[in-house]
Motif scaffolding. Structure first.
Motif, PDB file in Angstrom:
ATOM      1  N   MET A 191      30.328  -3.288  34.620  1.00 24.26           N
ATOM      2  CA  MET A 191      29.768  -2.187  35.366  1.00 24.26           C
ATOM      3  C   MET A 191      30.697  -0.984  35.217  1.00 24.26           C
ATOM      4  O   MET A 191      31.901  -1.114  35.371  1.00 24.26           O
ATOM      5  CB  MET A 191      29.617  -2.581  36.844  1.00 24.26           C
ATOM      6  CG  MET A 191      29.128  -1.458  37.719  1.00 24.26           C
ATOM      7  SD  MET A 191      28.927  -1.899  39.464  1.00 24.26           S
ATOM      8  CE  MET A 191      27.432  -2.838  39.393  1.00 24.26           C
ATOM      9  N   THR A 192      30.120   0.152  34.955  1.00 25.70           N
ATOM     10  CA  THR A 192      30.910   1.371  34.824  1.00 25.70           C
ATOM     11  C   THR A 192      31.070   2.034  36.191  1.00 25.70           C
ATOM     12  O   THR A 192      30.382   1.673  37.161  1.00 25.70           O
ATOM     13  CB  THR A 192      30.228   2.376  33.878  1.00 25.70           C
ATOM     14  OG1 THR A 192      28.999   2.787  34.468  1.00 25.70           O
ATOM     15  CG2 THR A 192      29.997   1.777  32.499  1.00 25.70           C
ATOM     16  N   LYS A 193      31.959   3.026  36.248  1.00 30.42           N
ATOM     17  CA  LYS A 193      32.164   3.750  37.499  1.00 30.42           C
ATOM     18  C   LYS A 193      30.864   4.437  37.927  1.00 30.42           C
ATOM     19  O   LYS A 193      30.519   4.439  39.106  1.00 30.42           O
ATOM     20  CB  LYS A 193      33.290   4.770  37.339  1.00 30.42           C
ATOM     21  CG  LYS A 193      33.575   5.538  38.601  1.00 30.42           C
ATOM     22  CD  LYS A 193      34.654   6.562  38.371  1.00 30.42           C
ATOM     23  CE  LYS A 193      34.751   7.462  39.575  1.00 30.42           C
ATOM     24  NZ  LYS A 193      35.514   8.658  39.285  1.00 30.42           N
ATOM     25  N   GLU A 194      30.143   5.015  36.976  1.00 23.53           N
ATOM     26  CA  GLU A 194      28.888   5.702  37.285  1.00 23.53           C
ATOM     27  C   GLU A 194      27.865   4.736  37.893  1.00 23.53           C
ATOM     28  O   GLU A 194      27.186   5.064  38.868  1.00 23.53           O
ATOM     29  CB  GLU A 194      28.318   6.336  36.015  1.00 23.53           C
ATOM     30  CG  GLU A 194      27.073   7.164  36.263  1.00 23.53           C
ATOM     31  CD  GLU A 194      26.565   7.827  34.995  1.00 23.53           C
ATOM     32  OE1 GLU A 194      25.350   8.066  34.936  1.00 23.53           O
ATOM     33  OE2 GLU A 194      27.357   8.098  34.085  1.00 23.53           O
ATOM     34  N   GLN A 195      27.793   3.534  37.343  1.00 23.65           N
ATOM     35  CA  GLN A 195      26.879   2.526  37.880  1.00 23.65           C
ATOM     36  C   GLN A 195      27.308   2.099  39.282  1.00 23.65           C
ATOM     37  O   GLN A 195      26.465   1.879  40.159  1.00 23.65           O
ATOM     38  CB  GLN A 195      26.819   1.311  36.956  1.00 23.65           C
ATOM     39  CG  GLN A 195      26.159   1.601  35.631  1.00 23.65           C
ATOM     40  CD  GLN A 195      26.343   0.471  34.626  1.00 23.65           C
ATOM     41  OE1 GLN A 195      27.350  -0.250  34.652  1.00 23.65           O
ATOM     42  NE2 GLN A 195      25.382   0.324  33.722  1.00 23.65           N
TER      43      GLN A 195
END
Length: 87
Positions: A1-5
């Motif tokens: 999971m990315t920071k944006e997600q």
């Protein structure tokens, strides 16, 4: 999971805007980094603990030429997950 997600999920869960959620997350990470750099231990209930530890100087070797080298002491950040997090 990315920071944006992660920001998207937190914003959806809390009903806050993505912009305010991103600002909060950036502030949280900044404060945690600064306090750990100062040597303070950060304990988050049911999540885990961040702390800075000192790794001592140790012997190693260069795999390219097999010569022994001394690896200098350094400070690293350790994260220990809470038992409640794993359950």
């Amino acid at each position: 999971m990315t920071k944006e997600q992660l920001v998207d999920k937190i914003a959806a869960h809390t009903g806050a805007t993505k912009k305010s959620t991103d600002a909060f997350l950036n502030s949280f990470l900044h404060v945690v980094k600064q306090q750990v750099k100062k040597g303070e231990k950060i304990a988050l209930m049911n999540f885990g603990t961040f702390e800075q530890i000192e790794k001592p100087e140790r012997e190693g070797y260069n795999p390219a030429d097999r010569k022994h080298i001394t690896i200098p002491a350094k400070k690293v950040v350790k994260f220990k997950v809470s038992k409640a997090f794993l359950d």
